[in-house]
Design a protein around this motif. Structure first.
Motif, PDB file in Angstrom:
ATOM      1  N   LEU A 108      -5.043  -5.109  -3.322  1.00  0.00           N
ATOM      2  CA  LEU A 108      -4.332  -5.067  -2.040  1.00  0.00           C
ATOM      3  C   LEU A 108      -3.603  -6.380  -1.790  1.00  0.00           C
ATOM      4  CD1 LEU A 108      -6.888  -3.435   0.437  1.00  0.00           C
ATOM      5  CD2 LEU A 108      -4.865  -2.395  -0.546  1.00  0.00           C
ATOM      6  N   PHE A 109      -4.305  -7.467  -2.018  1.00  0.00           N
ATOM      7  CA  PHE A 109      -3.739  -8.790  -1.764  1.00  0.00           C
ATOM      8  C   PHE A 109      -2.689  -9.149  -2.817  1.00  0.00           C
ATOM      9  CE2 PHE A 109      -7.899  -8.535   0.167  1.00  0.00           C
ATOM     10  CZ  PHE A 109      -7.616  -8.925   1.471  1.00  0.00           C
ATOM     11  N   VAL A 119      -0.034   1.824  -0.619  1.00  0.00           N
ATOM     12  CA  VAL A 119      -0.540   3.133  -0.230  1.00  0.00           C
ATOM     13  C   VAL A 119      -2.005   3.128  -0.646  1.00  0.00           C
ATOM     14  CG1 VAL A 119      -0.412   5.634  -0.510  1.00  0.00           C
ATOM     15  CG2 VAL A 119       1.693   4.281  -0.465  1.00  0.00           C
ATOM     16  N   ALA A 120      -2.887   3.189   0.339  1.00  0.00           N
ATOM     17  CA  ALA A 120      -4.312   3.005   0.075  1.00  0.00           C
ATOM     18  C   ALA A 120      -5.142   4.125   0.683  1.00  0.00           C
ATOM     19  CB  ALA A 120      -4.775   1.668   0.645  1.00  0.00           C
ATOM     20  N   SER A 121      -6.402   4.132   0.295  1.00  0.00           N
ATOM     21  CA  SER A 121      -7.361   5.072   0.859  1.00  0.00           C
ATOM     22  C   SER A 121      -7.504   4.856   2.357  1.00  0.00           C
ATOM     23  CB  SER A 121      -8.740   4.864   0.220  1.00  0.00           C
ATOM     24  OG  SER A 121      -8.682   5.023  -1.168  1.00  0.00           O
ATOM     25  N   ALA A 127      -7.688   0.428   5.852  1.00  0.00           N
ATOM     26  CA  ALA A 127      -6.811   0.949   6.907  1.00  0.00           C
ATOM     27  C   ALA A 127      -6.565  -0.112   7.978  1.00  0.00           C
ATOM     28  CB  ALA A 127      -7.427   2.198   7.528  1.00  0.00           C
ATOM     29  N   ARG A 128      -7.586  -0.878   8.318  1.00  0.00           N
ATOM     30  CA  ARG A 128      -7.428  -1.931   9.332  1.00  0.00           C
ATOM     31  C   ARG A 128      -6.468  -3.012   8.855  1.00  0.00           C
ATOM     32  NH1 ARG A 128     -10.019  -6.740  10.491  1.00  0.00           N
ATOM     33  NH2 ARG A 128     -11.563  -6.389   8.867  1.00  0.00           N
ATOM     34  N   LEU A 129      -6.642  -3.470   7.629  1.00  0.00           N
ATOM     35  CA  LEU A 129      -5.760  -4.506   7.091  1.00  0.00           C
ATOM     36  C   LEU A 129      -4.309  -4.014   7.061  1.00  0.00           C
ATOM     37  CD1 LEU A 129      -6.265  -7.104   4.490  1.00  0.00           C
ATOM     38  CD2 LEU A 129      -4.451  -5.494   3.998  1.00  0.00           C
ATOM     39  N   GLY A 134       1.002  -4.102   9.051  1.00  0.00           N
ATOM     40  CA  GLY A 134       2.144  -3.212   8.834  1.00  0.00           C
ATOM     41  C   GLY A 134       2.667  -3.258   7.415  1.00  0.00           C
ATOM     42  N   VAL A 135       1.740  -3.241   6.441  1.00  0.00           N
ATOM     43  CA  VAL A 135       2.128  -3.426   5.040  1.00  0.00           C
ATOM     44  C   VAL A 135       2.078  -2.146   4.207  1.00  0.00           C
ATOM     45  CG1 VAL A 135       1.581  -5.885   4.995  1.00  0.00           C
ATOM     46  CG2 VAL A 135      -0.206  -4.206   4.424  1.00  0.00           C
ATOM     47  N   GLY A 136       1.900  -1.002   4.841  1.00  0.00           N
ATOM     48  CA  GLY A 136       1.854   0.224   4.055  1.00  0.00           C
ATOM     49  C   GLY A 136       1.339   1.395   4.841  1.00  0.00           C
ATOM     50  N   SER A 137       0.680   2.309   4.127  1.00  0.00           N
ATOM     51  CA  SER A 137       0.162   3.518   4.749  1.00  0.00           C
ATOM     52  C   SER A 137      -1.132   3.933   4.056  1.00  0.00           C
ATOM     53  CB  SER A 137       1.192   4.646   4.660  1.00  0.00           C
ATOM     54  OG  SER A 137       1.563   4.864   3.323  1.00  0.00           O
ATOM     55  N   CYS A 138      -1.851   4.822   4.708  1.00  0.00           N
ATOM     56  CA  CYS A 138      -3.130   5.291   4.174  1.00  0.00           C
ATOM     57  C   CYS A 138      -3.103   6.806   3.996  1.00  0.00           C
ATOM     58  CB  CYS A 138      -4.272   4.909   5.113  1.00  0.00           C
ATOM     59  SG  CYS A 138      -4.517   3.140   5.238  1.00  0.00           S
ATOM     60  N   VAL A 139      -3.825   7.270   2.993  1.00  0.00           N
ATOM     61  CA  VAL A 139      -3.925   8.695   2.705  1.00  0.00           C
ATOM     62  C   VAL A 139      -5.376   9.042   2.397  1.00  0.00           C
ATOM     63  CG1 VAL A 139      -1.575   8.870   1.780  1.00  0.00           C
ATOM     64  CG2 VAL A 139      -3.471   8.385   0.225  1.00  0.00           C
ATOM     65  N   GLU A 140      -5.672  10.331   2.457  1.00  0.00           N
ATOM     66  CA  GLU A 140      -6.966  10.831   2.004  1.00  0.00           C
ATOM     67  C   GLU A 140      -7.014  10.577   0.491  1.00  0.00           C
ATOM     68  OE1 GLU A 140     -10.342  12.253   0.918  1.00  0.00           O
ATOM     69  OE2 GLU A 140      -9.868  12.004   3.043  1.00  0.00           O
ATOM     70  N   PRO A 141      -7.945   9.751   0.003  1.00  0.00           N
ATOM     71  CA  PRO A 141      -7.893   9.290  -1.383  1.00  0.00           C
ATOM     72  C   PRO A 141      -8.078  10.364  -2.450  1.00  0.00           C
ATOM     73  CG  PRO A 141      -9.918   8.560  -0.340  1.00  0.00           C
ATOM     74  CD  PRO A 141      -9.065   9.161   0.737  1.00  0.00           C
ATOM     75  N   SER A 142      -8.699  11.474  -2.116  1.00  0.00           N
ATOM     76  CA  SER A 142      -8.920  12.501  -3.137  1.00  0.00           C
ATOM     77  C   SER A 142      -7.877  13.613  -3.088  1.00  0.00           C
ATOM     78  CB  SER A 142     -10.321  13.107  -2.979  1.00  0.00           C
ATOM     79  OG  SER A 142     -10.429  13.725  -1.709  1.00  0.00           O
ATOM     80  N   SER A 143      -6.902  13.496  -2.191  1.00  0.00           N
ATOM     81  CA  SER A 143      -5.912  14.559  -2.020  1.00  0.00           C
ATOM     82  C   SER A 143      -4.628  14.265  -2.792  1.00  0.00           C
ATOM     83  CB  SER A 143      -5.586  14.751  -0.539  1.00  0.00           C
ATOM     84  OG  SER A 143      -4.517  15.661  -0.390  1.00  0.00           O
ATOM     85  N   VAL A 144      -4.425  15.026  -3.857  1.00  0.00           N
ATOM     86  CA  VAL A 144      -3.192  14.902  -4.633  1.00  0.00           C
ATOM     87  C   VAL A 144      -1.992  15.230  -3.746  1.00  0.00           C
ATOM     88  CG1 VAL A 144      -1.884  15.901  -6.565  1.00  0.00           C
ATOM     89  CG2 VAL A 144      -4.324  15.387  -6.836  1.00  0.00           C
ATOM     90  N   ALA A 145      -2.113  16.274  -2.941  1.00  0.00           N
ATOM     91  CA  ALA A 145      -1.001  16.700  -2.076  1.00  0.00           C
ATOM     92  C   ALA A 145      -0.649  15.633  -1.049  1.00  0.00           C
ATOM     93  CB  ALA A 145      -1.350  18.016  -1.382  1.00  0.00           C
TER      94      ALA A 145
END
Length: 194
Positions: A108-109, A119-121, A127-129, A134-145
């Motif tokens: 991440l750093f 783009v992180a879990s 998610a807090r960092l 404001g350095v990216g976005s978060c997704v459900e880590p196991s979801s390909v879609a």
């Protein structure tokens, strides 16, 4: 050198990168499958590990070998600069244990230091960092879609990517070791007085 010139990819090609050990429970397979079904995306793994040959085989099977790239590890002191020409960096730890929920992986750093949006879990500390800076976005880590949807959204929104990259450059000064060293040292000095 940098990742984009190493791969000889033009700036117009959207490039996601995963830096680190290519091993189970790091989201490597999820990343590959998300990119496999989106022909405009490329993915580079920078590092080695026990899953590398399985990922090569899966990319061949899915017909996307020309868009999935494998690069050997680079020197630790050059990681951020090497990654700096990628469009996004991936950190996809699964929500499988308390360690992952509280993790702030080095990658991440490294991404942020290189100006690469993350783009992180969607796990608490990552998610807090990401939200705080404001350095990216978060997704459900196991979801390909979910990952594919987010990568495609970023690929089609260069102004947003540029803004996230600028936020990374601003956050890099705050998130470096020199900024946190006094807090770390003082915490140990306080323990010494107990």
């Amino acid at each position: 050198s940098d990742i984009r010139s190493t791969l000889q990819l033009p700036k117009s090609t959207f490039l996601a990168v995963y830096a680190g050990s290519v091993r189970p429970n790091r989201g490597c397979q999820t990343a590959l499958r998300a990119v496999a079904s989106a022909p405009q995306l490329h993915l580079a793994f920078v590092g080695n590990g026990p899953m590398k040959s399985a990922l090569i085989d899966e990319a061949r099977h899915l017909g996307c070998s020309d868009r999935i790239h494998f690069i050997p590890p680079v020197e630790p002191s050059t990681v951020s600069g090497f990654l700096s020409t990628a469009d996004v960096g991936l950190s996809l730890l699964p929500d499988s244990c308390l360690n992952h929920q509280l993790a702030l992986p080095n990658k991440l750093f490294e991404y942020v230091a290189g100006g690469v949006p993350v783009v992180a879990s969607n796990l608490p500390e990552m998610a807090r960092l990401i939200a705080d800076h404001g350095v990216g976005s978060c997704v459900e880590p196991s979801s390909v879609a979910a990952l594919r949807t987010e990568l495609l959204a970023l690929a089609s929104d260069r102004p947003r990517l540029n803004a996230l990259s600028m936020n990374c450059r601003l956050a890099a000064d705050l998130l470096r070791w020199q900024s946190y060293k006094p807090l770390f040292v003082n915490a140990f000095l306080e323990l010494e007085t107990l």
